[in-house]
Write a protein that holds these residues in place. Structure first.
Motif, PDB file in Angstrom:
ATOM      1  N   VAL A   5       6.250  99.295  36.525  1.00  0.00           N
ATOM      2  CA  VAL A   5       7.366  99.756  35.729  1.00  0.00           C
ATOM      3  C   VAL A   5       8.274 100.582  36.615  1.00  0.00           C
ATOM      4  N   ILE A   6       9.548 100.229  36.628  1.00  0.00           N
ATOM      5  CA  ILE A   6      10.512 100.965  37.429  1.00  0.00           C
ATOM      6  C   ILE A   6      11.121 102.043  36.561  1.00  0.00           C
ATOM      7  N   VAL A   7      11.151 103.283  37.045  1.00  0.00           N
ATOM      8  CA  VAL A   7      11.818 104.361  36.342  1.00  0.00           C
ATOM      9  C   VAL A   7      13.256 104.382  36.812  1.00  0.00           C
ATOM     10  N   PHE A   8      14.175 104.094  35.901  1.00  0.00           N
ATOM     11  CA  PHE A   8      15.590 104.017  36.252  1.00  0.00           C
ATOM     12  C   PHE A   8      16.204 105.404  36.276  1.00  0.00           C
ATOM     13  N   THR A   9      17.256 105.575  37.070  1.00  0.00           N
ATOM     14  CA  THR A   9      18.072 106.773  37.036  1.00  0.00           C
ATOM     15  C   THR A   9      19.416 106.410  36.458  1.00  0.00           C
ATOM     16  N   SER A  10      20.161 107.442  36.041  1.00  0.00           N
ATOM     17  CA  SER A  10      21.405 107.161  35.330  1.00  0.00           C
ATOM     18  C   SER A  10      22.446 106.515  36.217  1.00  0.00           C
ATOM     19  N   VAL A  11      22.402 106.752  37.482  1.00  0.00           N
ATOM     20  CA  VAL A  11      23.291 106.057  38.405  1.00  0.00           C
ATOM     21  C   VAL A  11      22.431 105.213  39.318  1.00  0.00           C
ATOM     22  N   ILE A  12      22.582 103.902  39.234  1.00  0.00           N
ATOM     23  CA  ILE A  12      21.724 103.009  39.996  1.00  0.00           C
ATOM     24  C   ILE A  12      22.411 102.691  41.304  1.00  0.00           C
ATOM     25  N   MET A  13      21.888 103.278  42.400  1.00  0.00           N
ATOM     26  CA  MET A  13      22.483 103.122  43.717  1.00  0.00           C
ATOM     27  C   MET A  13      21.390 102.695  44.665  1.00  0.00           C
ATOM     28  N   ILE A  14      21.351 101.433  45.023  1.00  0.00           N
ATOM     29  CA  ILE A  14      20.256 100.926  45.823  1.00  0.00           C
ATOM     30  C   ILE A  14      20.781 100.182  47.028  1.00  0.00           C
ATOM     31  N   ALA A  15      20.284 100.558  48.206  1.00  0.00           N
ATOM     32  CA  ALA A  15      20.473  99.808  49.439  1.00  0.00           C
ATOM     33  C   ALA A  15      21.926  99.571  49.793  1.00  0.00           C
ATOM     34  N   ARG A 164      19.253  92.822  35.683  1.00  0.00           N
ATOM     35  CA  ARG A 164      18.720  93.973  36.415  1.00  0.00           C
ATOM     36  C   ARG A 164      18.784  95.332  35.735  1.00  0.00           C
ATOM     37  N   PHE A 165      19.848  95.674  35.078  1.00  0.00           N
ATOM     38  CA  PHE A 165      20.074  97.048  34.663  1.00  0.00           C
ATOM     39  C   PHE A 165      19.380  97.457  33.362  1.00  0.00           C
ATOM     40  N   TRP A 166      18.932  96.483  32.590  1.00  0.00           N
ATOM     41  CA  TRP A 166      18.409  96.822  31.272  1.00  0.00           C
ATOM     42  C   TRP A 166      17.043  97.503  31.401  1.00  0.00           C
ATOM     43  N   PRO A 167      16.688  98.361  30.463  1.00  0.00           N
ATOM     44  CA  PRO A 167      15.437  99.122  30.569  1.00  0.00           C
ATOM     45  C   PRO A 167      14.220  98.245  30.325  1.00  0.00           C
ATOM     46  N   SER A 168      13.057  98.856  30.368  1.00  0.00           N
ATOM     47  CA  SER A 168      11.812  98.102  30.239  1.00  0.00           C
ATOM     48  C   SER A 168      11.432  97.816  28.798  1.00  0.00           C
ATOM     49  N   SER A 169      12.165  98.371  27.851  1.00  0.00           N
ATOM     50  CA  SER A 169      11.880  98.096  26.446  1.00  0.00           C
ATOM     51  C   SER A 169      13.181  98.070  25.662  1.00  0.00           C
ATOM     52  N   ALA A 170      13.257  97.170  24.690  1.00  0.00           N
ATOM     53  CA  ALA A 170      14.448  97.094  23.847  1.00  0.00           C
ATOM     54  C   ALA A 170      14.429  98.144  22.742  1.00  0.00           C
ATOM     55  N   SER A 171      13.232  98.573  22.358  1.00  0.00           N
ATOM     56  CA  SER A 171      13.079  99.455  21.198  1.00  0.00           C
ATOM     57  C   SER A 171      12.714 100.877  21.619  1.00  0.00           C
ATOM     58  N   ARG A 172      13.327 101.833  20.925  1.00  0.00           N
ATOM     59  CA  ARG A 172      12.950 103.225  21.082  1.00  0.00           C
ATOM     60  C   ARG A 172      12.720 103.820  19.690  1.00  0.00           C
ATOM     61  N   LEU A 173      11.725 104.689  19.607  1.00  0.00           N
ATOM     62  CA  LEU A 173      11.442 105.404  18.360  1.00  0.00           C
ATOM     63  C   LEU A 173      12.297 106.668  18.320  1.00  0.00           C
ATOM     64  N   TYR A 174      12.964 106.888  17.199  1.00  0.00           N
ATOM     65  CA  TYR A 174      13.800 108.081  17.052  1.00  0.00           C
ATOM     66  C   TYR A 174      13.352 108.895  15.847  1.00  0.00           C
ATOM     67  N   ILE A 175      13.383 110.218  16.032  1.00  0.00           N
ATOM     68  CA  ILE A 175      13.123 111.124  14.920  1.00  0.00           C
ATOM     69  C   ILE A 175      14.228 112.160  14.899  1.00  0.00           C
ATOM     70  N   ASN A 176      14.589 112.597  13.708  1.00  0.00           N
ATOM     71  CA  ASN A 176      15.675 113.554  13.574  1.00  0.00           C
ATOM     72  C   ASN A 176      15.171 114.951  13.946  1.00  0.00           C
ATOM     73  N   GLN A 177      15.554 115.389  15.145  1.00  0.00           N
ATOM     74  CA  GLN A 177      15.116 116.689  15.643  1.00  0.00           C
ATOM     75  C   GLN A 177      15.705 117.831  14.821  1.00  0.00           C
ATOM     76  N   VAL A 445      20.669 104.907  27.176  1.00  0.00           N
ATOM     77  CA  VAL A 445      19.475 104.081  26.994  1.00  0.00           C
ATOM     78  C   VAL A 445      18.404 104.456  28.019  1.00  0.00           C
ATOM     79  N   ILE A 446      18.821 104.579  29.260  1.00  0.00           N
ATOM     80  CA  ILE A 446      17.875 104.904  30.331  1.00  0.00           C
ATOM     81  C   ILE A 446      17.264 106.280  30.109  1.00  0.00           C
ATOM     82  N   GLU A 447      18.086 107.248  29.723  1.00  0.00           N
ATOM     83  CA  GLU A 447      17.579 108.600  29.476  1.00  0.00           C
ATOM     84  C   GLU A 447      16.617 108.609  28.288  1.00  0.00           C
TER      85      GLU A 447
END
Length: 537
Positions: A5-15, A164-177, A445-447
């Motif tokens: 699993v690749i952990v993405f950063t908000s700015v993807i700057m590679i090579a 390439r840029f999309w995260p490792s999952s389409a779904s995220r669980l959200y709760i109202n903080q 999304v990445i965050e």
């Protein structure tokens, strides 16, 4: 398939940086100064015909600046037919008639089953790849793209995409903080804690508007598996889904299984029935459509209506005004000692099968290949996905780029993307070396993916590589028929069990009926292809 699993950063700057000219093909052998034309050297553009299956929001292709430049450089003039609905019905009639355009573009626009049924109608591209060095480069840099494209007999009829840029999952669980804070509660970490939090959401005027009856503690689109649906909570049992497992299939320790007959699924159904009986689930969960599902979560002004739900990104799920109230969380554990996992969707989100196909009847195959080659140039790929350089993407002048916000401040970035370009439906390649700063929505999304991506997944042994598994026509047909029967039973049973109960008493009979409907046969077929895939890794 990715090894970790690749952990993405908000700015993807590679090579290394890519070349900066919009029309260049990165050493691809394309023409240097001006448009390519027909091989005879007459200077006239070659006319082609093409079908594009596009999103309903997408503007006319003639208005896409990047596409006009690609056609210009390839020396072609394409007459486009743009399809936004009912492609399946239209396609069948067209293919049966044999009257087809030079090119088809779209996600799985022509399927492997179509290739088998209409043999001789589509061009085998395997012997023409020397005319498309950008495609060859994609195959070399991302070997899985070649695996996706290659039929069991070695032929290549459809070319894939890699975005390439999309995260490792389409779904995220959200709760109202904000609701949690209003009530002095913590983020739930187990199913029992989730139950208690949802009860508080229902009974204690969590949104603070003085009406204790307008909160919807929990909501999802109404399905079992697939993106944003209830089966995501199976991550709380340690089960790793793949692509949302819409028909229940997953892999565990190298064995293909189906959660629809797994005892952990029974436990989840019992838990959901407990929530439903307590009035904690939207009573319209099995009757509302996705539009209603989205609109309810947008609330009323500053007042949120939904406490716990799933989505792609908070700004899309709840709107810009309410999104800051929500936080993304990991799946709560089924029990305090349970392991946690999630749905690994990287492959289906970033790879796509059969995104461009050529007719074997085309009289201008070389011109069509020139267009394909330009389409797969790296700096073109980012424009296919996000829109043209200038209005949609900024060229920083140093070999790097940045996705720009919508010109209309009232439009969200996702809608801007789908409006501006072919987006995910296009055929393209974005190499890992491209320096591109993503837009606000993708950064969000990445965050918001960080909580789940911090949980280790054994990609080699616990992820079903369905994107890369090629089935024979006979096995495909068998599985499709079986899945129809299995899902008819599963969907009916799930809705009844969640709303009325009865899963404990009916479980054994249901499991036998599911296996008789073809589930056991499908698992055996998939295990055979999974083992073959692993052997060839």
């Amino acid at each position: 398939m990715r090894k970790k699993v690749i952990v993405f950063t908000s700015v993807i700057m590679i090579a290394a940086a890519v070349t900066t000219a919009c029309g260049s093909s990165g050493g691809d052998g394309g023409s240097e100064g001006g448009a390519s034309t027909d091989p005879a050297g007459s200077g006239k553009k070659v006319k082609l015909t093409a079908i594009m299956t596009k999103h309903a929001l997408t503007k006319p292709l003639a208005e896409m600046e990047w596409l006009q430049k690609v056609e210009e450089k390839a020396g072609v003039d394409i007459e486009w037919q743009e399809i936004t609905a009912d492609w399946g019905q239209k396609k069948g009639t067209m293919l049966a008639s044999g009257d087809v355009p030079d090119l088809f573009i779209g996600p799985n626009v022509i399927t492997d089953a179509d290739f088998a049924q209409f043999q001789g109608l589509f061009q085998d591209l395997s012997g023409m790849l020397d005319q498309a060095p950008n495609v060859q480069k994609m195959f070399e840099e991302k070997p899985d793209t070649k695996r996706i494209a290659t039929q069991p007999d070695g032929k290549i009829y459809g070319l894939p995409k890699y975005q390439r840029f999309w995260p490792s999952s389409a779904s995220r669980l959200y709760i109202n903080q904000k609701w949690l804070d209003n009530l002095g509660l913590k983020v739930p970490t187990t199913w029992d804690e989730l139950y208690d939090v949802l009860v508080a959401f229902k009974e204690k005027d969590a949104n603070g508007n003085g009406d204790p009856n307008d909160e919807i503690p929990m909501d999802w689109p109404g399905g079992i598996g697939g993106y944003f649906n209830a089966a995501y909570l199976l991550g709380g049992t340690g089960m790793t889904l793949t692509d949302g497992s819409p028909q229940g299939y997953f892999v565990e320790d190298g064995k293909v299984k189906n959660f629809l007959t797994d005892d952990r699924y029974k436990e989840l159904v019992m838990f959901l029935n407990k929530l439903y009986k307590a009035g904690l689930i939207n009573p319209e969960v099995f009757t509302h459509d996705y539009t209603k599902y989205q609109s309810v979560a947008r609330g009323d002004g500053d007042t949120a209506k939904v406490g716990f739900t799933l989505g792609w990104v908070a700004s899309d799920r709840f709107g810009e005004k309410l999104a800051p109230q929500y936080t993304s969380i990991t799946p709560p554990k089924a029990a305090p000692g349970s392991e946690i996992s999630w749905s690994y969707d990287y492959n289906s989100l970033n790879y796509g099968v059969n995104h461009i196909v050529m007719s074997a009847k085309s009289k201008n195959k070389e011109a069509a290949m020139r267009f394909i080659n330009e389409l797969y140039a790296p700096e073109v790929g980012m424009q296919v996905l996000f829109g043209s350089l200038g209005p949609n993407i900024k060229d920083n002048g140093d070999g790097s780029y940045a996705v720009l916000p919508p010109a209309d401040p009232n439009m969200d970035p996702g809608t801007w993307k789908w409006t501006s370009s072919m987006a995910d439906n296009g055929a393209f390649y974005i190499p890992d070396s491209l320096k591109l700063t993503l837009g606000k929505d993708m950064q969000e999304v990445i965050e918001q993916s960080k909580p789940i991506e911090a949980i280790h997944i054994d990609v080699d042994n616990d992820v079903l590589p369905s994107t890369f598994m090629k089935y024979s026509t006979a096995d495909n047909n068998t599985m499709a028929l079986n899945n129809t029967n299995v899902m008819n039973l599963a969907n009916t049973s799930f809705a009844k069990w969640v709303t009325k109960g009865g899963v404990e008493a009916e479980w054994d009979t249901y499991v036998k009926e599911s296996e008789k409907a073809g589930l056991k046969q499908n698992v055996e077929i998939m295990q055979k292809y999974y083992d073959e895939y692993k052997k060839n890794q």
